[in-house]
Design a protein around this motif. Structure first.
Motif, PDB file in Angstrom:
ATOM      1  N   ARG A  71      23.725 -27.482  50.127  1.00  0.00           N
ATOM      2  CA  ARG A  71      22.841 -27.053  51.223  1.00  0.00           C
ATOM      3  C   ARG A  71      21.698 -26.195  50.689  1.00  0.00           C
ATOM      4  N   MET A  72      22.008 -25.337  49.710  1.00  0.00           N
ATOM      5  CA  MET A  72      20.963 -24.504  49.092  1.00  0.00           C
ATOM      6  C   MET A  72      19.932 -25.384  48.390  1.00  0.00           C
ATOM      7  N   GLU A  73      20.412 -26.362  47.648  1.00  0.00           N
ATOM      8  CA  GLU A  73      19.504 -27.246  46.917  1.00  0.00           C
ATOM      9  C   GLU A  73      18.614 -28.048  47.868  1.00  0.00           C
ATOM     10  N   ARG A  74      19.138 -28.372  49.025  1.00  0.00           N
ATOM     11  CA  ARG A  74      18.356 -29.100  50.027  1.00  0.00           C
ATOM     12  C   ARG A  74      17.481 -28.145  50.840  1.00  0.00           C
ATOM     13  N   ASP A  75      17.632 -26.846  50.617  1.00  0.00           N
ATOM     14  CA  ASP A  75      16.897 -25.801  51.333  1.00  0.00           C
ATOM     15  C   ASP A  75      17.083 -25.944  52.843  1.00  0.00           C
ATOM     16  N   GLU A  76      18.334 -26.202  53.225  1.00  0.00           N
ATOM     17  CA  GLU A  76      18.647 -26.334  54.648  1.00  0.00           C
ATOM     18  C   GLU A  76      18.572 -24.976  55.329  1.00  0.00           C
ATOM     19  N   ARG A  77      18.334 -25.013  56.601  1.00  0.00           N
ATOM     20  CA  ARG A  77      18.160 -23.799  57.398  1.00  0.00           C
ATOM     21  C   ARG A  77      19.368 -22.871  57.323  1.00  0.00           C
ATOM     22  N   ASN A  78      20.565 -23.414  57.305  1.00  0.00           N
ATOM     23  CA  ASN A  78      21.778 -22.602  57.321  1.00  0.00           C
ATOM     24  C   ASN A  78      22.406 -22.447  55.930  1.00  0.00           C
ATOM     25  N   ALA A  79      21.653 -22.720  54.894  1.00  0.00           N
ATOM     26  CA  ALA A  79      22.200 -22.700  53.532  1.00  0.00           C
ATOM     27  C   ALA A  79      22.684 -21.316  53.129  1.00  0.00           C
ATOM     28  N   LEU A  80      21.880 -20.306  53.383  1.00  0.00           N
ATOM     29  CA  LEU A  80      22.263 -18.961  52.995  1.00  0.00           C
ATOM     30  C   LEU A  80      23.520 -18.514  53.740  1.00  0.00           C
ATOM     31  N   GLU A  81      23.609 -18.870  55.025  1.00  0.00           N
ATOM     32  CA  GLU A  81      24.793 -18.500  55.806  1.00  0.00           C
ATOM     33  C   GLU A  81      26.048 -19.166  55.241  1.00  0.00           C
ATOM     34  N   ALA A  82      25.930 -20.399  54.774  1.00  0.00           N
ATOM     35  CA  ALA A  82      27.074 -21.095  54.181  1.00  0.00           C
ATOM     36  C   ALA A  82      27.559 -20.360  52.936  1.00  0.00           C
ATOM     37  N   LEU A  83      26.625 -19.877  52.137  1.00  0.00           N
ATOM     38  CA  LEU A  83      26.998 -19.142  50.930  1.00  0.00           C
ATOM     39  C   LEU A  83      27.581 -17.778  51.289  1.00  0.00           C
ATOM     40  N   GLU A  84      26.994 -17.112  52.286  1.00  0.00           N
ATOM     41  CA  GLU A  84      27.536 -15.819  52.736  1.00  0.00           C
ATOM     42  C   GLU A  84      28.945 -15.986  53.290  1.00  0.00           C
ATOM     43  N   ASP A  85      29.177 -17.062  54.035  1.00  0.00           N
ATOM     44  CA  ASP A  85      30.511 -17.342  54.565  1.00  0.00           C
ATOM     45  C   ASP A  85      31.509 -17.560  53.432  1.00  0.00           C
ATOM     46  N   PHE A  86      31.079 -18.284  52.409  1.00  0.00           N
ATOM     47  CA  PHE A  86      31.947 -18.522  51.260  1.00  0.00           C
ATOM     48  C   PHE A  86      32.343 -17.190  50.621  1.00  0.00           C
ATOM     49  N   VAL A  87      31.369 -16.311  50.400  1.00  0.00           N
ATOM     50  CA  VAL A  87      31.633 -15.014  49.776  1.00  0.00           C
ATOM     51  C   VAL A  87      32.582 -14.190  50.646  1.00  0.00           C
ATOM     52  N   ALA A  88      32.382 -14.211  51.954  1.00  0.00           N
ATOM     53  CA  ALA A  88      33.240 -13.447  52.864  1.00  0.00           C
ATOM     54  C   ALA A  88      34.670 -13.987  52.873  1.00  0.00           C
ATOM     55  N   ARG A  89      34.831 -15.299  52.809  1.00  0.00           N
ATOM     56  CA  ARG A  89      36.167 -15.905  52.866  1.00  0.00           C
ATOM     57  C   ARG A  89      36.898 -15.890  51.525  1.00  0.00           C
ATOM     58  N   HIS A  90      36.143 -15.756  50.437  1.00  0.00           N
ATOM     59  CA  HIS A  90      36.758 -15.826  49.099  1.00  0.00           C
ATOM     60  C   HIS A  90      36.307 -14.652  48.225  1.00  0.00           C
ATOM     61  N   PRO A  91      36.641 -13.417  48.622  1.00  0.00           N
ATOM     62  CA  PRO A  91      36.147 -12.244  47.878  1.00  0.00           C
ATOM     63  C   PRO A  91      36.724 -12.113  46.464  1.00  0.00           C
ATOM     64  N   SER A  92      37.784 -12.818  46.148  1.00  0.00           N
ATOM     65  CA  SER A  92      38.363 -12.734  44.804  1.00  0.00           C
ATOM     66  C   SER A  92      38.211 -14.051  44.036  1.00  0.00           C
ATOM     67  N   SER A  93      37.314 -14.899  44.490  1.00  0.00           N
ATOM     68  CA  SER A  93      37.107 -16.200  43.859  1.00  0.00           C
ATOM     69  C   SER A  93      36.504 -16.054  42.460  1.00  0.00           C
ATOM     70  N   LEU A  94      36.872 -16.970  41.598  1.00  0.00           N
ATOM     71  CA  LEU A  94      36.247 -17.029  40.278  1.00  0.00           C
ATOM     72  C   LEU A  94      34.779 -17.429  40.383  1.00  0.00           C
ATOM     73  N   LEU A  95      34.393 -17.985  41.509  1.00  0.00           N
ATOM     74  CA  LEU A  95      33.012 -18.426  41.739  1.00  0.00           C
ATOM     75  C   LEU A  95      32.155 -17.343  42.379  1.00  0.00           C
ATOM     76  N   LEU A  96      32.752 -16.179  42.681  1.00  0.00           N
ATOM     77  CA  LEU A  96      32.066 -15.130  43.425  1.00  0.00           C
ATOM     78  C   LEU A  96      30.777 -14.655  42.748  1.00  0.00           C
ATOM     79  N   GLN A  97      30.838 -14.356  41.465  1.00  0.00           N
ATOM     80  CA  GLN A  97      29.656 -13.818  40.779  1.00  0.00           C
ATOM     81  C   GLN A  97      28.513 -14.834  40.782  1.00  0.00           C
TER      82      GLN A  97
END
Length: 186
Positions: A71-97
Motif C-alpha cells: 500500500r505504501m509503494e502504491r501511495d494509497e490514501r490509507n497506507a500510513l494507517e496500515a503501517l501504524e496499525d501493524f506497529v500497534a498490533r505487533h510491538p515486539s515484531s522483528l519487523l518493527l524497526q
C-alpha cells in the motif's frame, strides 16, 4: 558437478512446488515474489488471502506487513494507517524497526520533515543494517536541515563523514550549514 546439478534441480522443483501450492505457503510465496517484482496490487491480493487460510502467526504477521508495504509503494490514501496499525498490533515484531523507518520515509518523501523526524527518532540506534542505518542518519540530518536545526544537522552529518555513500553530500551540507550560519570563512 553431478551432485550440484541434482541439488539445484531438487531446490528448483521444491521452490516451484511452494509457489504453486494452494495453501498459505503458496499465497505467501506468490505475494513475496509479486512484491519483489513491483506488482504491488498482486502482492496485496495474494497476501490478503492468508487471513482466510490456516496459517501460522508468523505468516499472518509477515503477510500483514507485506500488504502495508505494498500500500505504501502504491501511495494509497490509507497506507500510513496500515503501517501504524501493524506497529500497534505487533510491538515486539522483528519487523518493527523496519516499519518505523518506513513510516519516517513516508513523511520524508511527502516533505513533512517534522513528522519524519519524530518517526525516525523511534527507530532504535543500530537496529537496521549498515546501509539503512546510514540512510536513517542522513534523512534525520536532512530533516533537521529543513527545519533550520543546523547544530543537530551538523552533528548527524559528522557521523556520516567518511561513509562511502554520503561523503560528498555530507561535505555539501556542511558548507550549506556554514553559509546559513553566516560562517563564510568556513
Amino acid at each position: 558437478v553431478l551432485l550440484t546439478i541434482s541439488l539445484a534441480t531438487a531446490a528448483l522443483v521444491n521452490a516451484q512446488h511452494t509457489v504453486m501450492h494452494t495453501g498459505a505457503k503458496g499465497y505467501r510465496e506468490r505475494g513475496k515474489l509479486m512484491y519483489e517484482n513491483r506488482n504491488y496490487l498482486g502482492a496485496i491480493d495474494q497476501l490478503s488471502q492468508l487471513r482466510h487460510l490456516p496459517a501460522t502467526a508468523e505468516m499472518l504477521e509477515e503477510a500483514e506487513y507485506g500488504v502495508a508495504l505494498s500500500r505504501m509503494e502504491r501511495d494509497e490514501r490509507n497506507a500510513l494507517e496500515a503501517l501504524e496499525d501493524f506497529v500497534a498490533r505487533h510491538p515486539s515484531s522483528l519487523l518493527l524497526q523496519d516499519a518505523l523507518m518506513r513510516m519516517g520515509n513516508y513523511y520524508f518523501y511527502h516533505g513533512e520533515y517534522g513528522d519524519a523526524l519524530i518517526a525516525y527518532t523511534r527507530v532504535r540506534e543500530q537496529a537496521l543494517n549498515n546501509d539503512l542505518n546510514e540512510d536513517l542518519l542522513y534523512r534525520m540530518a536532512y530533516c533537521h536541515l529543513q527545519l533550520a536545526n543546523y547544530d543537530d544537522a551538523r552533528d548527524l552529518y559528522n557521523r556520516l563523514k567518511g561513509t562511502k555513500r554520503y561523503h560528498d553530500a555530507t561535505n555539501f551540507y556542511h558548507a550549506y550549514i556554514n553559509y546559513a550560519n553566516h560562517e563564510y570563512d568556513r
